[in-house]
Design a protein around this motif. Sequence first.
Motif, PDB file in Angstrom:
ATOM      1  N   CYS A   1      -9.012  -3.348  -3.089  1.00  0.00           N
ATOM      2  CA  CYS A   1      -7.545  -3.212  -2.968  1.00  0.00           C
ATOM      3  C   CYS A   1      -7.201  -1.891  -2.309  1.00  0.00           C
ATOM      4  O   CYS A   1      -6.447  -1.840  -1.335  1.00  0.00           O
ATOM      5  N   THR A   2      -7.733  -0.800  -2.866  1.00  0.00           N
ATOM      6  CA  THR A   2      -7.449   0.517  -2.287  1.00  0.00           C
ATOM      7  C   THR A   2      -8.305   0.655  -1.012  1.00  0.00           C
ATOM      8  O   THR A   2      -9.175  -0.176  -0.752  1.00  0.00           O
ATOM      9  N   ASP A   3      -8.032   1.698  -0.226  1.00  0.00           N
ATOM     10  CA  ASP A   3      -8.699   1.807   1.072  1.00  0.00           C
ATOM     11  C   ASP A   3     -10.220   1.816   0.926  1.00  0.00           C
ATOM     12  O   ASP A   3     -10.766   2.537   0.082  1.00  0.00           O
TER      13      ASP A   3
ATOM     14  N   PRO B   1      -2.082  10.640  -6.148  1.00  0.00           N
ATOM     15  CA  PRO B   1      -1.052   9.617  -6.025  1.00  0.00           C
ATOM     16  C   PRO B   1      -0.637   9.138  -7.414  1.00  0.00           C
ATOM     17  O   PRO B   1      -1.502   8.879  -8.271  1.00  0.00           O
TER      18      PRO B   1
ATOM     19  N   GLY C   1      -3.882  -4.510  -0.813  1.00  0.00           N
ATOM     20  CA  GLY C   1      -3.442  -3.118  -0.705  1.00  0.00           C
ATOM     21  C   GLY C   1      -3.512  -2.407  -2.048  1.00  0.00           C
ATOM     22  O   GLY C   1      -3.641  -3.046  -3.101  1.00  0.00           O
ATOM     23  N   GLY C   2      -3.414  -1.075  -1.985  1.00  0.00           N
ATOM     24  CA  GLY C   2      -3.611  -0.240  -3.173  1.00  0.00           C
ATOM     25  C   GLY C   2      -2.753  -0.614  -4.366  1.00  0.00           C
ATOM     26  O   GLY C   2      -3.212  -0.588  -5.511  1.00  0.00           O
TER      27      GLY C   2
ATOM     28  N   SER D   1       0.851  -1.189   0.000  1.00  0.00           N
ATOM     29  CA  SER D   1       0.000   0.000   0.000  1.00  0.00           C
ATOM     30  C   SER D   1       0.889   1.242   0.000  1.00  0.00           C
ATOM     31  O   SER D   1       2.104   1.149  -0.184  1.00  0.00           O
TER      32      SER D   1
ATOM     33  N   GLY E   1       0.784   6.363  -8.514  1.00  0.00           N
ATOM     34  CA  GLY E   1       0.717   4.943  -8.892  1.00  0.00           C
ATOM     35  C   GLY E   1      -0.228   4.661 -10.058  1.00  0.00           C
ATOM     36  O   GLY E   1       0.178   4.087 -11.074  1.00  0.00           O
TER      37      GLY E   1
ATOM     38  N   GLY F   1       1.526   3.014   2.543  1.00  0.00           N
ATOM     39  CA  GLY F   1       2.270   3.117   3.796  1.00  0.00           C
ATOM     40  C   GLY F   1       2.986   1.844   4.209  1.00  0.00           C
ATOM     41  O   GLY F   1       3.828   1.872   5.103  1.00  0.00           O
TER      42      GLY F   1
HETATM   43  O1  KG4 Z   1      -4.075   0.815   0.231  1.00  0.00           O
HETATM   44  P1  KG4 Z   1      -4.103   2.214  -0.256  1.00  0.00           P
HETATM   45  O2  KG4 Z   1      -5.331   2.705  -0.974  1.00  0.00           O
HETATM   46  O3  KG4 Z   1      -3.855   3.233   0.901  1.00  0.00           O
HETATM   47  C1  KG4 Z   1      -2.950   3.002   1.920  1.00  0.00           C
HETATM   48  O4  KG4 Z   1      -3.323   2.334   2.917  1.00  0.00           O
HETATM   49  O5  KG4 Z   1      -1.798   3.454   1.733  1.00  0.00           O
HETATM   50  O6  KG4 Z   1      -2.822   2.404  -1.201  1.00  0.00           O
HETATM   51  C2  KG4 Z   1      -2.556   3.613  -1.845  1.00  0.00           C
HETATM   52  C3  KG4 Z   1      -1.329   3.407  -2.724  1.00  0.00           C
HETATM   53  C4  KG4 Z   1      -0.805   4.707  -3.325  1.00  0.00           C
HETATM   54  O7  KG4 Z   1       0.596   4.744  -3.126  1.00  0.00           O
HETATM   55  C5  KG4 Z   1      -1.147   4.562  -4.810  1.00  0.00           C
HETATM   56  O8  KG4 Z   1      -0.239   5.230  -5.674  1.00  0.00           O
HETATM   57  C6  KG4 Z   1      -1.066   3.065  -4.992  1.00  0.00           C
HETATM   58  O9  KG4 Z   1      -1.650   2.540  -3.824  1.00  0.00           O
HETATM   59  N1  KG4 Z   1      -1.804   2.606  -6.182  1.00  0.00           N
HETATM   60  C7  KG4 Z   1      -1.195   2.092  -7.265  1.00  0.00           C
HETATM   61  C8  KG4 Z   1      -2.227   1.810  -8.211  1.00  0.00           C
HETATM   62  N2  KG4 Z   1      -3.428   2.152  -7.640  1.00  0.00           N
HETATM   63  C9  KG4 Z   1      -3.138   2.633  -6.391  1.00  0.00           C
HETATM   64  N3  KG4 Z   1       0.101   1.855  -7.525  1.00  0.00           N
HETATM   65  C10 KG4 Z   1       0.407   1.338  -8.725  1.00  0.00           C
HETATM   66  N4  KG4 Z   1      -0.516   1.040  -9.680  1.00  0.00           N
HETATM   67  C11 KG4 Z   1      -1.834   1.262  -9.465  1.00  0.00           C
HETATM   68  N5  KG4 Z   1      -2.729   0.957 -10.418  1.00  0.00           N
END
Ligand code: KG4
Length: 336
Positions: free
Chosen positions: A300-302, A178, A269-270, A136, A180, A138
């Motif tokens: 996957c994302t929060d 973000p 995770g994200g 993720s 990503g 973090g």
């Molecule tokens: O799990 P999450 O939504 O939040 C946290 O708990 O951190 O993860 C967010 C992270 C960010 O760094 C974002 O850039 C990354 O997940 N992310 C990705 C993608 N979608 C989200 N990284 C790479 N490719 C993606 N498609």
Amino acid sequence: MGDVLLAIESSCDDTGAAVFVDGELRSNVVQSQMVHQKYGGVVPEVASREHLKAIVPVVTEALSKAELRAQDVNAVACTRGPGLLGALMVGYSFAKSFAASQGIPLINVDHMRAHILAHLIEEPKPNFPFLCLTVSGGHTQLVIVRDAFTFECIGQTLDDAAGEAFDKTGKMLGLPYPAGPAIDRLAKDGRPVFNFAKAKVDAFDFSFSGFKTSVLYFLRDKRSADPDFIQTHLSDLCASIQTNIVSVLMERLKEAAQHHGITEIAVAGGVSANSELRNQLSVLASQNGWNSYVPKIAFCTDNAAMIGITGYIDWKEGHQSTFDMAPDPRLTYATH
Ligand code: KG4
Ligand code: ZN
């Protein structure tokens, strides 16, 4: 009507609410805070204020999508951490007041455990024990999940998380926060022609700080010769960054799976939304005889659905939290 659980997530920059009825997901609402884009990263105080604006409308929408009223709820689950304290406090205080006013139990949920247990929201579910790569913004962890309560963390990042590596190198390319998802999108038109540093660290740990510095110096050198280098090579740069991060993650995942003899493999995770990671995982799965599990992007994302399924499992096990943000005493991440 059955057992109705309301779940709340507010650990970072997404305000989420979900409703479960008898363990089945009925609604899952997320409002993402776009305001941070202009700052190039999440500003904690701004995040707390945005959660304050969003929490009531998001919960109201989740209840209305589930066709239920506040008085139908029998339990509330909410994220206790890890996360930004001010952001957590908004969701937590709301959940606590809701539970206290209705006289119903409140269940504290660990955010990282919830990312993993998101796999139990719907079929196909991994069989225990499974190995989960949680990536993720973090955290970056390799966790052996023995059952819904026993998690053994066998590897983690020593510095930046995988999502942070995407976001910080993307920022160097001028991409909005973000970065990503933007890197993922742009990489589709590029080729991984540039090589960046790959750290070799002990056991099943990760390190992305050397990679980040190597991207920084590479861009500095290229731009001193050609100021338009980033604009003219953006897709190839994104493909190269993505390939580097994903290959490090996949190499470690493969080593850990082989070492521990586990063939049920999950990602969470994200960053597990990343399309290259998903492709690489399915290639590795067919090469190594793994059953691989990737949650829907929305899980996957929060999101609050993952908090809800975790809270539901704890609730049914008779676990109820005190009205403080104390850690779950049964949750231990054994590290080595
Ligand atoms: O799990 P999450 O939504 O939040 C946290 O708990 O951190 O993860 C967010 C992270 C960010 O760094 C974002 O850039 C990354 O997940 N992310 C990705 C993608 N979608 C989200 N990284 C790479 N490719 C993606 N498609
Ligand atoms: Zn998260």
